[in-house]
Design a protein around this motif. Structure first.
Motif, PDB file in Angstrom:
ATOM      1  N   UNK A  18       8.393 -66.826  21.220  1.00  0.00           N
ATOM      2  CA  UNK A  18       7.219 -67.657  21.461  1.00  0.00           C
ATOM      3  C   UNK A  18       6.588 -68.110  20.147  1.00  0.00           C
ATOM      4  N   UNK A  19       6.542 -67.220  19.159  1.00  0.00           N
ATOM      5  CA  UNK A  19       5.998 -67.588  17.852  1.00  0.00           C
ATOM      6  C   UNK A  19       6.867 -68.654  17.193  1.00  0.00           C
ATOM      7  N   UNK A  20       8.192 -68.504  17.304  1.00  0.00           N
ATOM      8  CA  UNK A  20       9.107 -69.484  16.725  1.00  0.00           C
ATOM      9  C   UNK A  20       8.919 -70.841  17.390  1.00  0.00           C
ATOM     10  N   UNK A  21       8.819 -70.850  18.705  1.00  0.00           N
ATOM     11  CA  UNK A  21       8.649 -72.124  19.413  1.00  0.00           C
ATOM     12  C   UNK A  21       7.318 -72.783  19.038  1.00  0.00           C
ATOM     13  N   UNK A  22       6.275 -71.984  18.915  1.00  0.00           N
ATOM     14  CA  UNK A  22       4.974 -72.529  18.528  1.00  0.00           C
ATOM     15  C   UNK A  22       5.030 -73.159  17.141  1.00  0.00           C
ATOM     16  N   UNK A  23       5.721 -72.493  16.204  1.00  0.00           N
ATOM     17  CA  UNK A  23       5.838 -73.030  14.853  1.00  0.00           C
ATOM     18  C   UNK A  23       6.627 -74.332  14.852  1.00  0.00           C
TER      19      UNK A  23
END
Length: 342
Positions: free
Chosen positions: A179-184
């Motif tokens: 989720x953090x990767x997708x947000x970035x």
């Protein structure tokens, strides 16, 4: 045993098996657990915001009354329609409720269980893997192939392509939490909207902070003249798979900041005011090393360091296979230079 892996997971998530309404999502990648749970819930009910369609339960509370899970799953909606139950597992077991439910004929109801990392002998994991009406899906940090696909998917939606040098750096900054990767990535696509191509400068401007690797000790060690710290921390970063260009970019930003700060001090600004002001604000843990760096380097010497780092960055692009060697050599040279006053 029904423990899905690899392509089986993608196939199941795309078309969940109605004969296996109990789904356990577990693993160290909490973001991936949430993302898959959201997708399963979205395909299970017409309106996830309808409390009659989606019931949310706490695993620790269920442990005191596991039969409640059975009652909820077998409840027939007053107005018909599909239902789903979302359970967030905690530290207490409610596996007995799963065992009972797995033997029953559950219709028009999907049970999605979110958990952290579970050992093979965990009652919850064992129960879901053994039950014929349940599946267990492990959620682990993305591999390089997973990240490449994630990057392509997000950039394609925004009609963006990724420069080759930017790809390598971006890959090293993502991972660990889906989720953090997708947000970035979504933040990056918003930043580069309309440009056509995402460049290395775009990545460094937007995504550099996504990395959980601590590069500050390497950079601060170099400017403070601590060659031993540079060597040890640089080795750790390489083992962790950090792209050397990320470290050199961090060193370039620090050199520019030190040069600006050194000029301010030379014009009469107190060092304490320089360290406590400005943006981004310097973390208190870094202040001792930065104070040493400001004593070690004059503005003219920092200009030379900036040139040296720019040359190293260029050499790394020309000789990618030697990037780590070039980066470490440049940092150790700065550390040696820091010992020479004047």
């Amino acid at each position: 045993m029904v423990a899905l892996r690899g392509k089986e997971i993608d196939a199941f998530l795309a078309r969940p098996d109605a004969g296996r309404p109990i789904i356990l999502l577990y693993g160290p990648d909490a973001g991936l657990v949430r993302e898959r749970a959201d997708a399963l819930i979205a395909s299970s009910v017409d309106d996830p915001n309808d409390p009659f369609s989606l019931v949310k339960l706490d695993g620790d509370e269920l442990s005191a009354e596991p039969s409640r899970l059975v009652d909820e799953a077998m409840t027939v909606p007053l107005f018909g329609g599909r239902r789903a139950i979302r359970v967030r597992a905690g530290s207490r077991s409610f596996a007995s409720g799963i065992e009972t439910l797995a033997e029953m004929n559950v219709r028009d109801c999907r049970i999605v269980i979110e958990a952290g990392e579970l050992r093979p002998e965990s009652p919850l994991r064992k129960t879901c893997e053994r039950a014929k009406t349940a599946v267990a899906i492990g959620c682990y940090p993305d591999t390089e192939r997973d990240l490449a696909r994630l990057m392509e998917d997000e950039l394609r939606v925004s009609n963006l392509r990724l420069a080759q040098d930017a790809r390598a750096v971006l890959m090293s900054l993502l991972g660990g939490d889906r989720q953090a990767s997708r947000n970035e990535l979504r933040k990056l696509t918003l930043y580069a909207h309309g440009k056509g191509e995402v460049t290395l400068d775009d990545v460094m401007a937007v995504v550099a902070d996504a990395s959980e690797l601590k590069l500050d000790p390497i950079v601060d060690g170099a400017f403070a003249g601590n060659a031993a710290l540079v060597e040890s921390e640089f080795t750790k970063a390489m083992i962790a798979g950090t792209y050397p260009g990320v470290i050199i970019s961090a060193a370039q930003r620090q050199a520019a900041w030190l040069h600006k700060s050194a000029l301010a001090i030379a014009d009469g600004t107190p060092a304490s005011a320089v360290l406590d002001g400005g943006f981004p604000r310097l973390h208190f843990s870094r202040k001792p090393a930065v104070e040493i760096a400001l004593r070690n380097f004059t503005p003219p010497r920092l200009v030379n360091v900036i040139d040296q780092l720019a040359t190293a960055a260029l050499d790394m692009r020309k000789q990618a296979s030697l990037a780590a060697v070039i980066a470490q050599r440049a940092l150790l040279s700065i550390a040696a230079n820091a010992k020479r006053r004047g």
